[in-house]
Design an enzyme around this catalytic site. Sequence first.
Site, PDB file in Angstrom:
ATOM      1  N   ARG A 122       0.811  -1.230   0.000  1.00 28.07           N
ATOM      2  CA  ARG A 122       0.000   0.000   0.000  1.00 28.07           C
ATOM      3  C   ARG A 122       0.840   1.275   0.000  1.00 28.07           C
ATOM      4  O   ARG A 122       0.406   2.318   0.468  1.00 28.07           O
ATOM      5  CB  ARG A 122      -0.977   0.026   1.168  1.00 28.07           C
ATOM      6  CG  ARG A 122      -1.993  -1.088   1.108  1.00 28.07           C
ATOM      7  CD  ARG A 122      -3.269  -0.724   1.814  1.00 28.07           C
ATOM      8  NE  ARG A 122      -4.238  -1.786   1.660  1.00 28.07           N
ATOM      9  CZ  ARG A 122      -4.368  -2.803   2.506  1.00 28.07           C
ATOM     10  NH1 ARG A 122      -3.593  -2.867   3.559  1.00 28.07           N
ATOM     11  NH2 ARG A 122      -5.267  -3.732   2.296  1.00 28.07           N
ATOM     12  N   LYS A 144       3.914  11.656 -11.081  1.00 22.05           N
ATOM     13  CA  LYS A 144       3.119  10.826 -11.989  1.00 22.05           C
ATOM     14  C   LYS A 144       3.865   9.515 -12.217  1.00 22.05           C
ATOM     15  O   LYS A 144       5.053   9.522 -12.568  1.00 22.05           O
ATOM     16  CB  LYS A 144       2.919  11.523 -13.329  1.00 22.05           C
ATOM     17  CG  LYS A 144       1.806  12.554 -13.316  1.00 22.05           C
ATOM     18  CD  LYS A 144       1.514  13.030 -14.728  1.00 22.05           C
ATOM     19  CE  LYS A 144       0.420  14.080 -14.731  1.00 22.05           C
ATOM     20  NZ  LYS A 144       0.183  14.629 -16.083  1.00 22.05           N
ATOM     21  N   GLU A 186      11.501  19.087 -23.941  1.00 24.26           N
ATOM     22  CA  GLU A 186      10.646  19.331 -22.765  1.00 24.26           C
ATOM     23  C   GLU A 186      11.121  20.575 -22.005  1.00 24.26           C
ATOM     24  O   GLU A 186      10.314  21.270 -21.372  1.00 24.26           O
ATOM     25  CB  GLU A 186      10.638  18.111 -21.836  1.00 24.26           C
ATOM     26  CG  GLU A 186      10.027  16.855 -22.438  1.00 24.26           C
ATOM     27  CD  GLU A 186       8.492  16.818 -22.410  1.00 24.26           C
ATOM     28  OE1 GLU A 186       7.855  17.802 -21.980  1.00 24.26           O
ATOM     29  OE2 GLU A 186       7.938  15.785 -22.849  1.00 24.26           O
ATOM     30  N   LYS A 228       8.549  23.424 -13.175  1.00 23.98           N
ATOM     31  CA  LYS A 228       7.623  22.309 -12.948  1.00 23.98           C
ATOM     32  C   LYS A 228       7.219  22.232 -11.482  1.00 23.98           C
ATOM     33  O   LYS A 228       6.049  21.974 -11.165  1.00 23.98           O
ATOM     34  CB  LYS A 228       8.247  20.986 -13.416  1.00 23.98           C
ATOM     35  CG  LYS A 228       7.270  19.846 -13.219  1.00 23.98           C
ATOM     36  CD  LYS A 228       7.460  18.688 -14.126  1.00 23.98           C
ATOM     37  CE  LYS A 228       6.335  17.678 -13.879  1.00 23.98           C
ATOM     38  NZ  LYS A 228       6.491  16.448 -14.614  1.00 23.98           N
ATOM     39  N   GLU A 238      -3.487  17.826 -11.439  1.00 26.36           N
ATOM     40  CA  GLU A 238      -3.864  18.274 -12.788  1.00 26.36           C
ATOM     41  C   GLU A 238      -5.341  18.619 -12.914  1.00 26.36           C
ATOM     42  O   GLU A 238      -6.024  18.230 -13.870  1.00 26.36           O
ATOM     43  CB  GLU A 238      -3.468  17.211 -13.832  1.00 26.36           C
ATOM     44  CG  GLU A 238      -3.360  17.798 -15.221  1.00 26.36           C
ATOM     45  CD  GLU A 238      -2.719  16.856 -16.236  1.00 26.36           C
ATOM     46  OE1 GLU A 238      -1.680  16.256 -15.902  1.00 26.36           O
ATOM     47  OE2 GLU A 238      -3.271  16.752 -17.329  1.00 26.36           O
ATOM     48  N   ARG A 242      -1.645  22.403 -13.911  1.00 25.79           N
ATOM     49  CA  ARG A 242      -0.702  21.363 -14.348  1.00 25.79           C
ATOM     50  C   ARG A 242      -0.939  20.949 -15.792  1.00 25.79           C
ATOM     51  O   ARG A 242      -0.023  20.468 -16.466  1.00 25.79           O
ATOM     52  CB  ARG A 242      -0.762  20.151 -13.400  1.00 25.79           C
ATOM     53  CG  ARG A 242       0.320  19.144 -13.699  1.00 25.79           C
ATOM     54  CD  ARG A 242       0.549  18.150 -12.580  1.00 25.79           C
ATOM     55  NE  ARG A 242       1.591  17.213 -12.950  1.00 25.79           N
ATOM     56  CZ  ARG A 242       2.159  16.342 -12.134  1.00 25.79           C
ATOM     57  NH1 ARG A 242       1.776  16.294 -10.869  1.00 25.79           N
ATOM     58  NH2 ARG A 242       3.110  15.531 -12.550  1.00 25.79           N
ATOM     59  N   ASN A 246       1.139  19.987 -20.590  1.00 28.61           N
ATOM     60  CA  ASN A 246       0.813  19.179 -21.766  1.00 28.61           C
ATOM     61  C   ASN A 246       0.947  19.971 -23.069  1.00 28.61           C
ATOM     62  O   ASN A 246       0.515  19.497 -24.131  1.00 28.61           O
ATOM     63  CB  ASN A 246      -0.612  18.616 -21.646  1.00 28.61           C
ATOM     64  CG  ASN A 246      -0.729  17.682 -20.463  1.00 28.61           C
ATOM     65  OD1 ASN A 246       0.196  16.928 -20.172  1.00 28.61           O
ATOM     66  ND2 ASN A 246      -1.840  17.756 -19.744  1.00 28.61           N
ATOM     67  N   HIS A 249       1.491  18.336 -26.427  1.00 24.55           N
ATOM     68  CA  HIS A 249       1.295  16.899 -26.231  1.00 24.55           C
ATOM     69  C   HIS A 249       0.062  16.350 -26.949  1.00 24.55           C
ATOM     70  O   HIS A 249       0.020  15.164 -27.256  1.00 24.55           O
ATOM     71  CB  HIS A 249       1.218  16.572 -24.736  1.00 24.55           C
ATOM     72  CG  HIS A 249       2.567  16.544 -24.072  1.00 24.55           C
ATOM     73  ND1 HIS A 249       3.420  17.625 -24.056  1.00 24.55           N
ATOM     74  CD2 HIS A 249       3.230  15.561 -23.408  1.00 24.55           C
ATOM     75  CE1 HIS A 249       4.533  17.305 -23.401  1.00 24.55           C
ATOM     76  NE2 HIS A 249       4.443  16.069 -23.001  1.00 24.55           N
ATOM     77  N   HIS A 253       1.057  13.518 -29.106  1.00 26.03           N
ATOM     78  CA  HIS A 253       0.574  12.186 -28.741  1.00 26.03           C
ATOM     79  C   HIS A 253      -0.106  11.514 -29.932  1.00 26.03           C
ATOM     80  O   HIS A 253       0.048  10.307 -30.155  1.00 26.03           O
ATOM     81  CB  HIS A 253      -0.395  12.328 -27.563  1.00 26.03           C
ATOM     82  CG  HIS A 253      -0.767  11.024 -26.948  1.00 26.03           C
ATOM     83  ND1 HIS A 253      -1.859  10.287 -27.363  1.00 26.03           N
ATOM     84  CD2 HIS A 253      -0.200  10.299 -25.964  1.00 26.03           C
ATOM     85  CE1 HIS A 253      -1.940   9.183 -26.655  1.00 26.03           C
ATOM     86  NE2 HIS A 253      -0.949   9.158 -25.800  1.00 26.03           N
ATOM     87  N   HIS A 267       9.349  10.610 -27.961  1.00 26.47           N
ATOM     88  CA  HIS A 267       8.370  11.475 -27.306  1.00 26.47           C
ATOM     89  C   HIS A 267       8.750  12.965 -27.441  1.00 26.47           C
ATOM     90  O   HIS A 267       7.937  13.795 -27.824  1.00 26.47           O
ATOM     91  CB  HIS A 267       8.252  11.090 -25.831  1.00 26.47           C
ATOM     92  CG  HIS A 267       7.314  11.969 -25.067  1.00 26.47           C
ATOM     93  ND1 HIS A 267       5.954  12.013 -25.312  1.00 26.47           N
ATOM     94  CD2 HIS A 267       7.547  12.889 -24.095  1.00 26.47           C
ATOM     95  CE1 HIS A 267       5.395  12.891 -24.501  1.00 26.47           C
ATOM     96  NE2 HIS A 267       6.335  13.444 -23.758  1.00 26.47           N
TER      97      HIS A 267
HETATM   98  N1  GLY Z   1       4.764  15.491 -17.746  1.00 29.88           N
HETATM   99  C1  GLY Z   1       3.622  16.236 -17.397  1.00 29.88           C
HETATM  100  C2  GLY Z   1       3.296  16.219 -15.944  1.00 29.88           C
HETATM  101  O1  GLY Z   1       4.073  15.723 -15.149  1.00 29.88           O
HETATM  102  O2  GLY Z   1       2.262  16.701 -15.558  1.00 29.88           O
END
Ligand code: GLY
Length: 365
Positions: A122, A144, A186, A228, A238, A242, A246, A249, A253, A267
């Site tokens: 957990r 993430k 990025e 960031k 997000e 946040r 993107n 993206h 994507h 990417h």
């Molecule tokens: N790579 C985008 C984020 O971490 O929100």
Amino acid sequence: MIETNRVRVALAERSYDVVIGSRLLEDAGALIAAALGPTRRLAVVTDGAVAATQLPRFLASQDRTPPVLTLPAGETTKSWTHLQQVVEWLLALPADRKTVVVALGGGVVGDLAGFAAAITLRGLDVVQIPTTLLSQVDSSVGGKTAINAAAGKNLVGAFHQPMLVLADIDCLGTLPPRDLRSGYAEAVKHAVINDAAFFDWLCQHGPRALAGDAEVLERIVRHSVATKAAIVAADEREADARALLNLGHTFGHALEAETGFGDQLRHGEAVAIGMGLALDLSAVLLGCPTDAAQRLRSHLRAVGLPTTMAEVDGAPFDPDRLLAHMQHDKKTANGALTFVLATDIGAAKVVKAVDPAIVRSILAA
Ligand code: GLY
């Protein structure tokens, strides 16, 4: 000489430092002990490429040799099979609630080991040690974690913040140039989101980073992590700000999906092309000056990144197929297309319910 810097990701009881500098792998034992306590047992997850280049540096920093799981390098490792392998390996050690998972590698290892840490017993603590530019400027920070599923990339995962991130610039010296360029895209994204001055700085100094200048690389990592960290601190899950991360993206994507998420298009390369298209769309919808897209593309070209879909193997691409990929993106809500657009370089915003016909016209141009 590179100074060691710390950027704090401020998330109340889940706050942590991102340490950026040189020779951090050699100091990893002391840095981890200082952040998490001296008696914690470590369990290291890495991949074959990083095991050959960086793992010995990390192990030399340890008083006791920790167990190490070495996985195959590459995106296909972000799978159910390897998630199960990591979790079963941790349980067989046996890990306990005090075990710290160390994710030593690029985005694949960070996402997979982070997710395994999130669900084993957990939730185990995790230290991210990103070894690629992409993972240092982006994926190791913000919590993430994910694996890929048959339905798409990163569709199974969890938010699980690390306890510490060690971004050792020395790791970047062994990266293939294409990987370095892909990560650089990025960093450019962070500038285009909210920092026009950083974009100008990148235009001047970025090519030196791609030539391996460690001081320029350190500054780029530090600046990107600070950008960031501020965005993640404001909106961890997000719900709002946040989503700015993107930028590029949604287009990118769709191109990655169309080219099979493989070596044909990395990417960061997809994000580079996607950012240009996002600025084209911004010119139509927000009156973004057309020279913004030109300036962006000219800088990306100067560092060797692709800037048009025509440069990708398999071009030309069917606009309707690309649009269909966008409709299936996990960021699409109720079929309405959402884009991160900009009124200029350094001034991005989220725009919802974008008319697919306008997007199609950009894809078909
Ligand atoms: N790579 C985008 C984020 O971490 O929100």
